[in-house]
Design a protein around this motif. Sequence first.
Motif, PDB file in Angstrom:
ATOM      1  N   ASP A  68       0.858  -1.153   0.108  1.00 21.25           N
ATOM      2  CA  ASP A  68       0.036  -0.046  -0.088  1.00 21.25           C
ATOM      3  C   ASP A  68       0.757   1.109   0.114  1.00 21.25           C
ATOM      4  O   ASP A  68       0.180   2.356   0.387  1.00 21.25           O
ATOM      5  N   GLU A  69       1.950   1.006  -0.456  1.00 20.69           N
ATOM      6  CA  GLU A  69       2.851   2.505  -0.384  1.00 20.69           C
ATOM      7  C   GLU A  69       2.554   3.443  -1.011  1.00 20.69           C
ATOM      8  O   GLU A  69       1.830   3.194  -2.424  1.00 20.69           O
ATOM      9  N   LYS A  70       2.619   4.583  -0.809  1.00 20.64           N
ATOM     10  CA  LYS A  70       1.993   5.862  -1.435  1.00 20.64           C
ATOM     11  C   LYS A  70       2.983   6.979  -1.585  1.00 20.64           C
ATOM     12  O   LYS A  70       3.885   7.079  -0.590  1.00 20.64           O
ATOM     13  N   GLY A  71       3.328   7.507  -2.692  1.00 19.58           N
ATOM     14  CA  GLY A  71       4.099   8.785  -2.822  1.00 19.58           C
ATOM     15  C   GLY A  71       3.413   9.767  -2.096  1.00 19.58           C
ATOM     16  O   GLY A  71       2.403   9.956  -1.772  1.00 19.58           O
ATOM     17  N   PRO A  72       4.358  11.088  -2.225  1.00 22.83           N
ATOM     18  CA  PRO A  72       3.909  12.241  -1.498  1.00 22.83           C
ATOM     19  C   PRO A  72       2.832  12.961  -2.194  1.00 22.83           C
ATOM     20  O   PRO A  72       3.043  13.442  -3.267  1.00 22.83           O
ATOM     21  N   LEU A  73       1.643  13.140  -1.497  1.00 25.55           N
ATOM     22  CA  LEU A  73       0.465  13.809  -1.993  1.00 25.55           C
ATOM     23  C   LEU A  73      -0.088  14.810  -0.893  1.00 25.55           C
ATOM     24  O   LEU A  73      -0.394  14.241   0.070  1.00 25.55           O
ATOM     25  N   PHE A  74       0.091  16.008  -1.164  1.00 28.60           N
ATOM     26  CA  PHE A  74      -0.286  16.883   0.104  1.00 28.60           C
ATOM     27  C   PHE A  74      -1.355  17.747  -0.383  1.00 28.60           C
ATOM     28  O   PHE A  74      -1.666  18.470  -1.583  1.00 28.60           O
ATOM     29  N   ILE A  75      -2.571  17.837   0.577  1.00 32.88           N
ATOM     30  CA  ILE A  75      -3.590  18.525   0.056  1.00 32.88           C
ATOM     31  C   ILE A  75      -4.032  19.570   1.202  1.00 32.88           C
ATOM     32  O   ILE A  75      -4.076  19.328   2.501  1.00 32.88           O
ATOM     33  N   ALA A  76      -4.090  20.798   0.631  1.00 36.36           N
ATOM     34  CA  ALA A  76      -4.763  21.731   1.529  1.00 36.36           C
ATOM     35  C   ALA A  76      -6.020  22.182   1.027  1.00 36.36           C
ATOM     36  O   ALA A  76      -6.096  22.752  -0.187  1.00 36.36           O
ATOM     37  N   SER A  77      -7.088  22.031   1.641  1.00 38.24           N
ATOM     38  CA  SER A  77      -8.300  22.281   1.004  1.00 38.24           C
ATOM     39  C   SER A  77      -9.238  22.770   2.038  1.00 38.24           C
ATOM     40  O   SER A  77      -8.898  22.859   3.271  1.00 38.24           O
ATOM     41  N   ILE A  78     -10.511  23.383   1.575  1.00 37.77           N
ATOM     42  CA  ILE A  78     -11.436  24.138   2.491  1.00 37.77           C
ATOM     43  C   ILE A  78     -11.977  22.762   3.632  1.00 37.77           C
ATOM     44  O   ILE A  78     -12.007  22.903   4.526  1.00 37.77           O
ATOM     45  N   ASN A  79     -12.616  21.767   2.878  1.00 37.69           N
ATOM     46  CA  ASN A  79     -13.083  20.901   3.551  1.00 37.69           C
ATOM     47  C   ASN A  79     -12.398  19.403   3.056  1.00 37.69           C
ATOM     48  O   ASN A  79     -11.485  19.486   2.268  1.00 37.69           O
ATOM     49  N   THR A  80     -12.656  18.198   3.824  1.00 36.28           N
ATOM     50  CA  THR A  80     -12.145  16.924   3.179  1.00 36.28           C
ATOM     51  C   THR A  80     -12.397  16.823   1.709  1.00 36.28           C
ATOM     52  O   THR A  80     -13.493  17.292   1.390  1.00 36.28           O
ATOM     53  N   ASP A 138      10.202  19.875   1.521  1.00 40.33           N
ATOM     54  CA  ASP A 138      11.447  19.108   1.302  1.00 40.33           C
ATOM     55  C   ASP A 138      10.950  17.993   0.435  1.00 40.33           C
ATOM     56  O   ASP A 138      11.453  17.499  -0.418  1.00 40.33           O
ATOM     57  N   ALA A 139       9.603  17.159   0.408  1.00 40.61           N
ATOM     58  CA  ALA A 139       9.143  16.228  -0.215  1.00 40.61           C
ATOM     59  C   ALA A 139       9.165  16.761  -1.702  1.00 40.61           C
ATOM     60  O   ALA A 139       9.551  15.990  -2.668  1.00 40.61           O
ATOM     61  N   LEU A 140       8.812  17.927  -2.089  1.00 40.39           N
ATOM     62  CA  LEU A 140       8.671  18.510  -3.531  1.00 40.39           C
ATOM     63  C   LEU A 140      10.084  18.692  -4.171  1.00 40.39           C
ATOM     64  O   LEU A 140      10.367  18.299  -5.243  1.00 40.39           O
ATOM     65  N   SER A 141      11.024  19.083  -3.000  1.00 36.07           N
ATOM     66  CA  SER A 141      12.293  19.482  -3.762  1.00 36.07           C
ATOM     67  C   SER A 141      13.049  17.832  -3.974  1.00 36.07           C
ATOM     68  O   SER A 141      13.800  17.796  -4.953  1.00 36.07           O
ATOM     69  N   ASN A 142      12.592  16.797  -3.185  1.00 30.02           N
ATOM     70  CA  ASN A 142      13.288  15.524  -3.714  1.00 30.02           C
ATOM     71  C   ASN A 142      12.575  14.898  -4.750  1.00 30.02           C
ATOM     72  O   ASN A 142      13.329  13.986  -5.256  1.00 30.02           O
ATOM     73  N   ALA A 143      11.576  15.387  -5.256  1.00 29.56           N
ATOM     74  CA  ALA A 143      10.876  14.697  -6.268  1.00 29.56           C
ATOM     75  C   ALA A 143      11.549  15.208  -7.584  1.00 29.56           C
ATOM     76  O   ALA A 143      12.058  15.948  -7.846  1.00 29.56           O
ATOM     77  N   GLU A 144      11.559  14.261  -8.530  1.00 28.96           N
ATOM     78  CA  GLU A 144      11.883  14.432  -9.951  1.00 28.96           C
ATOM     79  C   GLU A 144      10.988  15.304 -10.717  1.00 28.96           C
ATOM     80  O   GLU A 144      11.356  16.134 -11.532  1.00 28.96           O
ATOM     81  N   ARG A 145       9.782  15.062 -10.723  1.00 21.37           N
ATOM     82  CA  ARG A 145       8.630  15.628 -11.234  1.00 21.37           C
ATOM     83  C   ARG A 145       7.422  16.187 -10.435  1.00 21.37           C
ATOM     84  O   ARG A 145       6.434  15.550 -10.495  1.00 21.37           O
ATOM     85  N   PRO A 146       7.707  17.154  -9.692  1.00 25.41           N
ATOM     86  CA  PRO A 146       6.743  17.516  -8.717  1.00 25.41           C
ATOM     87  C   PRO A 146       5.586  18.277  -9.787  1.00 25.41           C
ATOM     88  O   PRO A 146       6.144  19.010 -10.689  1.00 25.41           O
ATOM     89  N   VAL A 147       4.373  18.307  -9.111  1.00 28.30           N
ATOM     90  CA  VAL A 147       3.292  19.159  -9.669  1.00 28.30           C
ATOM     91  C   VAL A 147       2.586  19.748  -8.693  1.00 28.30           C
ATOM     92  O   VAL A 147       2.218  19.257  -7.701  1.00 28.30           O
ATOM     93  N   ILE A 148       2.251  21.003  -8.910  1.00 27.97           N
ATOM     94  CA  ILE A 148       1.249  21.901  -8.222  1.00 27.97           C
ATOM     95  C   ILE A 148      -0.003  21.897  -9.099  1.00 27.97           C
ATOM     96  O   ILE A 148      -0.052  22.390  -9.925  1.00 27.97           O
ATOM     97  N   ILE A 149      -0.954  21.791  -8.099  1.00 26.11           N
ATOM     98  CA  ILE A 149      -2.394  21.908  -8.662  1.00 26.11           C
ATOM     99  C   ILE A 149      -3.107  22.822  -7.916  1.00 26.11           C
ATOM    100  O   ILE A 149      -3.190  22.548  -6.610  1.00 26.11           O
ATOM    101  N   SER A 150      -3.782  23.843  -8.416  1.00 24.72           N
ATOM    102  CA  SER A 150      -4.870  24.776  -7.891  1.00 24.72           C
ATOM    103  C   SER A 150      -5.722  25.064  -8.677  1.00 24.72           C
ATOM    104  O   SER A 150      -6.104  24.493  -9.918  1.00 24.72           O
ATOM    105  N   GLY A 151      -6.687  26.040  -8.380  1.00 25.18           N
ATOM    106  CA  GLY A 151      -7.890  26.142  -9.443  1.00 25.18           C
ATOM    107  C   GLY A 151      -8.847  27.121  -8.854  1.00 25.18           C
ATOM    108  O   GLY A 151      -8.662  27.965  -7.809  1.00 25.18           O
ATOM    109  N   ALA A 152      -9.969  27.583  -9.658  1.00 23.25           N
ATOM    110  CA  ALA A 152     -10.718  28.746  -9.397  1.00 23.25           C
ATOM    111  C   ALA A 152     -11.733  28.326  -8.518  1.00 23.25           C
ATOM    112  O   ALA A 152     -12.578  29.310  -8.033  1.00 23.25           O
ATOM    113  N   SER A 153     -11.936  27.082  -8.096  1.00 21.83           N
ATOM    114  CA  SER A 153     -13.136  26.916  -7.297  1.00 21.83           C
ATOM    115  C   SER A 153     -13.237  27.213  -5.805  1.00 21.83           C
ATOM    116  O   SER A 153     -14.037  27.596  -5.157  1.00 21.83           O
TER     117      SER A 153
END
Lengths: 894, 171
Positions: free
Chosen positions: A419-431, A483-498
């Motif tokens: 079940d290993e998972k890579g780094p995913l960080f979510i800052a959101s209003i609700n779950t 740190d996690a983003l710096s260590n990654a080879e292909r980091p992606v930042i996602i945001s949006g209008a919602s």
Amino acid sequence: MATLYIDNKPYEVKAGKNLLETCLGLGLDLPYFCWHPSLGSVGACRQCAIKVFKDETDTRGRIVMACMEPVADKQRISIAHPDAVEFRANVIESLMTNHPHDCAVCDEGGSCHLQDMTVMSGHNYRRFRYNKRTFQNQDLGPFINHEMNRCITCYRCVRFYRDYAGGRDLNAFASRSNVYFGREEDGPLESEFSGNLAEICPTGVFTDKTLKEHYTRKWDLTMAPSVCQHCSLGCNTIAGERYGELRMIANRYNGEVNGYFLCDRGRFGYEFTNSDLRIRQPFISKFPVTKQQVLAEVATDIKKGKVIGIGSPRASLQSNFALKQLVGADRFFHGVSDNDHNIADLIVKILKEGPIRVASMHDVQQADAVLILGEDLTNTAPMLALAVRQAVKQQPMKKLAKANIPAWHDAAAKELLQDEKGPLFIASINTTKLDDVATATYHAAPDDIARFGFAIASCLDRSVPSVSNLPGELQSLAQRIADALSNAERPVIISGASSQTQSVIRAAANVAWALHKKNKNTGLAYTLAECNSMGLALMGGHRLNSAFDAVMNGHADTVIVMENDLYRHGKAADVDAFLNKAKKVIVFDHIVHRTVEKAHVVLPAGAFSESDGIVVNNEGRAQRYFQVYECHEPIQESWRWIVDISKFENNVGMGWEHFEGLTRTIAEAEPLLRDINRVSPPASYRIAGQKIPREPHRYSGRTAMLANINVSEPKPPVDPDSPLSYTMEGYKGLPPSSAIPFFWTPGWNSVQSVNKYQEEIGGSLKGGDPGIRLIEPNLKSTLSYFTELPEPFVPMKDHLWTVPLFHIFGSEELSVLGDAVAKRAPQHYIMINALDAAEQKLSENQELAFDVEGQLYRLPVKISTTLPKGLAGLPYGLPGLPNVELPAWLIYKK
Amino acid sequence: MFSIIQSMWLTFLHAFHKRETIQYPEEKVKLTTRWRGRIVLTRDPDMGERCVGCYLCAAACPVDCISLQATEDENGRRYPEFFRINFSRCIFCGYCEEACPTYAIQLIPDFEMAEYDRQNLVYEKKDLLIEGEGKYPGYNYYRVAGLAIGGKKKGEAINENPPVDVKSLLP
């Protein structure tokens, strides 16, 4: 590269892939069931058996499963060896022992992988004399029909649903030949991607329930390449029509955008095109009139009045531009709220002037670290959420190479990685639904999310303004994310209008730019509100409120609203005043809504299936959707109405007549859209002198379908706008990638035939993936970091800071008008934190009266423990719920 | 010279042959049961519509003169909502009958379909559906198909076991 001998013929192939995908990629026919390009190999069905030989002297060889065997250099294999052929025939015969005698009443028939593979393996008669096992079916909700008898237990459904899409409520039950795929009990499938089961399942166990309502075989559909209209991602679809009605949406593979899958809103949201709410003829003062009458009326109005035009983020570039040209650039307004307008402008500025190339959905899938700021992707851009789910597997996958396991070897990979998972960080209003795969989450008000983003950026690069008085644990989380983003080879930042907050978008840009200084592979993706929000932003135009002012101050008296319900973008009171003050309101649209009800003149526009147009997705990719069928009623594209009006008015027209001329005019007039000429082949495009047929060669009923009206068949409609024809006659080979009306190759009737359209399996389509990217980054960017750091959010007594909450089913204007999606839409509610509810002594479902920006509401309370204290969540865009520009303060009314 | 006399003799002999011409319409043509004439839709032994709306006849039709729309009753039984054959296009090739998996569509020995108005050659379901089984008595598609319909639950078809209890642990 390696040399592979298949049946003694040498082929140059890519090393490292498995033999099955290599054979299919070479255009050879080899039957399979359990393998899928995006699910990998498990070797469960035993159908792709081939012979492998030691060397050229070996004549006996051994039987292996092609999907489990990697390509080796100088390897000799045989597909046609009699032993392999017999083995495959035996396997399919035993798979078919329990398959019911159902094809005639099965919705999969005619596009069925099992039918194709059975024919390919040569099995045609059931020798097994004993009874067939049967199962009870389940009611799986409004999208998917369940007919379990047809199952051949390939396990593709649960592997997709659970492992790929992260669903939990579909599983395998029982054992041996009794294995059952379903839910624990009846009920709608919870995953937002359940519709893909209809395409993933090689048999008719899971089929499209909306298609069943008006069932048509695949060979009887008139199909055209289309683009999904229900969010900003622009997934490629195939839309199919029969008897003048849109019947089905299927996936159209695009390696850069949606790949093999679609979300349920995209797949089942088409039903609005057949809705009773459709406008099917012109109206003047609510009375139906003829085309000539309405043209005369509108032409005089335009001549006499001071006209302004309001465009739409859900109308094509063509329609928006035609309106802009008709009324003049200084009188053209974007039909979006000022907040949306500013956000779209900001996103365009960041993407155009910044140094980072926009991440496509494919890039997001390949990312090995993801940060999401302020976006509930599952509900605003569902397919991007599916891409993020794949991204979390990327980091652990790096271990596979060390263990000498190829990435396609799903069974072994899962064993190793668990079940290993890579780094995913979510800052959101609700779950959000992605929280279950997230490394860490942070739920806060939009401004706090923005501050958090600034903090991450300042951890990455000290020249970003640092955030003072951030709580200690948040500061350390920000450092951890950095740190996690710096260590990654292909980091992606996602945001949006919602989140409707510009500071969140700025924060995401800061993080991405700071990261880009260290790692040039950094990706940045923004989601927008609607399918052509990006196109509209690239086109330029004024704000909606200035349109309101223009009418209120008497600078204009005639308003043309195009494919837009202003009540969704402005406050009800403002729109009321605006529409009442305007002397003449002319509306082009395909569906009745509140703005249409207030219009003096209504012109029936074509829905996406009846129109040609180009929309630009969140990536800045311009993609064309083609007209699927010609309408008999006076329905036509808004841009065609406009050219008709101008011809009526001055006998000159607009300088263009058809789609191509219009597109060329746009390319010349709009500097940011100059490449849209190249989106699709010109109308004069022919292959071997032939057009591309919209209908498969087995299309039936040509001389009977309209015979009840007139026994003499009408001439097939002519399409002046595209190289596609409305008939079954035409070129039968591969069309150019941007104009594939359906996937079919000899022997492959199901959607699995897409293998033959690809450059390599799972790669781009032959001739390149469709769509032209209009936004390229400015690599020499001198843009400096944003410094507008918002103040921290402070709850106010007796007030709640109200934010929009999005729902995949319900928040989008058009899809919710279809029956199936409407059944999944939530009831109206207001969500508040349990602490706030306790303070106000409110209980679940108790009605709460409140006021937001002067708009009164009375809604049942939904109590949440995850929504931060001091916030309230108002569902966005649900039918019947008045719109108000959020975020804003809520005041309790007693 | 000889061949001319021989031909005249042969022609003369035909005067004594049995007549091929019949006095139609007073006298009816004898047609075999497999003669391919007017198309009908038949019913199964329970008098339910045999057609399940699978579209195979339409796909097989070389002149594309069959069009239909499948629909379902409240119990899941499929039937055609409309079924139209344009006989002004039909070439009576019988491919539709060959393609039909349920013996619903059948060509019968009847050709007396002439009309003054071509429009009248468009037959709808009410013109096609007969109250009988036609050439293939006894066959009932839904008795062998796995689909449950009204009056036939899962596992009640021919050659079927009762539905599996998925919660059972017995071997």
